[in-house]
Design an enzyme around this catalytic site. Structure first.
Site, mmCIF file in Angstrom:
data_model
loop_
_atom_site.group_PDB
_atom_site.id
_atom_site.type_symbol
_atom_site.label_atom_id
_atom_site.label_comp_id
_atom_site.label_asym_id
_atom_site.label_seq_id
_atom_site.Cartn_x
_atom_site.Cartn_y
_atom_site.Cartn_z
ATOM 1 N N ILE A 21 -0.773 3.457 -0.611
ATOM 2 C CA ILE A 21 -1.142 3.776 0.771
ATOM 3 C C ILE A 21 -0.601 5.164 1.090
ATOM 4 O O ILE A 21 0.597 5.348 1.256
ATOM 5 C CB ILE A 21 -0.573 2.734 1.755
ATOM 6 C CG1 ILE A 21 -1.091 1.342 1.380
ATOM 7 C CG2 ILE A 21 -0.945 3.085 3.192
ATOM 8 C CD1 ILE A 21 -0.136 0.233 1.623
ATOM 9 N N SER A 22 -1.481 6.138 1.129
ATOM 10 C CA SER A 22 -1.073 7.515 1.381
ATOM 11 C C SER A 22 -0.887 7.759 2.872
ATOM 12 O O SER A 22 -1.410 7.023 3.714
ATOM 13 C CB SER A 22 -2.133 8.478 0.832
ATOM 14 O OG SER A 22 -2.226 8.349 -0.563
ATOM 15 N N CYS A 58 4.828 9.032 -8.547
ATOM 16 C CA CYS A 58 4.842 10.308 -7.813
ATOM 17 C C CYS A 58 5.718 10.276 -6.565
ATOM 18 O O CYS A 58 5.975 11.327 -5.989
ATOM 19 C CB CYS A 58 3.420 10.708 -7.451
ATOM 20 S SG CYS A 58 2.649 9.592 -6.257
#
Length: 109
Positions: A21-22, A58
């Site tokens: 979920i960005s 990331c």
């Protein structure tokens, strides 16, 4: 290509997952968690990877993406990856801030 995470990890050298979920997509959280159910990286899943596998992410990491046992294990290279990203960003910034006047080299005879 597969939809089975165990097939995807079979004999893998590197296991990588990304943020599900960005930022800016928080309203999609429930839908994404449902879509990715069963894809959390766990030690059991990693058991089918090569014996020297390593884990990358990331960041920022969410519990749903990878469990603590993998994320904080000696197989995790997450912090080294983050540090390398920092130096890469700094090099790009330095390059962008430099004066890039094109000059023609003078011939040496």
């Amino acid at each position: 290509m597969t939809h089975d995470p165990m097939d995807a990890l079979d004999l893998a050298d590197i296991i990588v997952t990304d943020t599900w979920i960005s930022m800016g997509q928080e309203e999609e959280k429930a839908e994404r968690l449902k879509a990715f159910a069963g894809y959390q990286i766990t030690k059991r899943m990693a058991s089918v990877a090569n014996k020297d596998w390593c884990f990358l992410h990331c960041l920022p990491r969410k519990q749903e993406e990878v469990d603590d046992e993998v994320f904080y294990s000696n197989r995790s290279l997450v912090w080294q990856e983050a540090e390398n990203r920092k130096w890469t960003v700094m090099a790009v910034m330095l390059s962008l801030l430099q004066d890039h006047k094109l000059t023609t080299p003078k011939p040496t005879f």
